[in-house]
Write a protein that holds these residues in place. Structure first.
Motif, mmCIF file in Angstrom:
data_model
loop_
_atom_site.group_PDB
_atom_site.id
_atom_site.type_symbol
_atom_site.label_atom_id
_atom_site.label_comp_id
_atom_site.label_asym_id
_atom_site.label_seq_id
_atom_site.Cartn_x
_atom_site.Cartn_y
_atom_site.Cartn_z
ATOM 1 N N CYS A 237 0.835 -1.204 0.000
ATOM 2 C CA CYS A 237 0.000 0.000 0.000
ATOM 3 C C CYS A 237 0.869 1.253 0.000
ATOM 4 C CB CYS A 237 -0.906 0.019 1.222
ATOM 5 S SG CYS A 237 -2.075 -1.333 1.223
ATOM 6 N N ARG B 155 -2.750 4.124 -3.551
ATOM 7 C CA ARG B 155 -2.564 3.099 -4.581
ATOM 8 C C ARG B 155 -1.945 1.847 -3.985
ATOM 9 N NH1 ARG B 155 0.663 5.830 -9.335
ATOM 10 N NH2 ARG B 155 1.674 6.897 -7.606
ATOM 11 N N GLU B 156 -2.073 0.741 -4.709
ATOM 12 C CA GLU B 156 -1.435 -0.504 -4.300
ATOM 13 C C GLU B 156 -0.504 -0.937 -5.421
ATOM 14 O OE1 GLU B 156 -2.617 -4.755 -2.362
ATOM 15 O OE2 GLU B 156 -3.864 -4.060 -4.010
ATOM 16 N N VAL C 83 5.822 3.554 -0.139
ATOM 17 C CA VAL C 83 4.898 2.510 0.305
ATOM 18 C C VAL C 83 5.138 2.233 1.776
ATOM 19 C CG1 VAL C 83 4.595 1.395 -1.942
ATOM 20 C CG2 VAL C 83 6.436 0.642 -0.436
#
Length: 74
Positions: A8, A13-14, A46
């Protein structure tokens, strides 16, 4: 016959990485392999929280097992 590791990002966003590793690979090793690959690619930040990652095995267990851990962005 590989692992999918989703990380993540801070912007919601992933990022998903395909990690080729044996079925018996440790989840922590899979997470750090994907995390470091993402950092090397210079993508958005992330989370480094292991609990936030989504890790799952893809395959039916048949076929050759990967001898080495390799990572590809999906």
């Amino acid at each position: 016959m590989f692992w999918m590791v989703g990380l993540c990002a801070a912007d919601g966003r992933e990022f998903v990485y395909r990690v080729y590793a044996p079925r018996e690979a440790l989840p922590g090793d899979l997470f750090w392999a994907a995390f470091h690959r993402h950092e090397e690619d210079g993508g958005p930040r992330v989370s480094d929280a292991f609990d936030g990652a989504e890790i799952r095995w893809v395959g039916n267990g048949t076929g050759p097992a990967a001898a080495e851990l390799t990572v590809h962005q999906y």
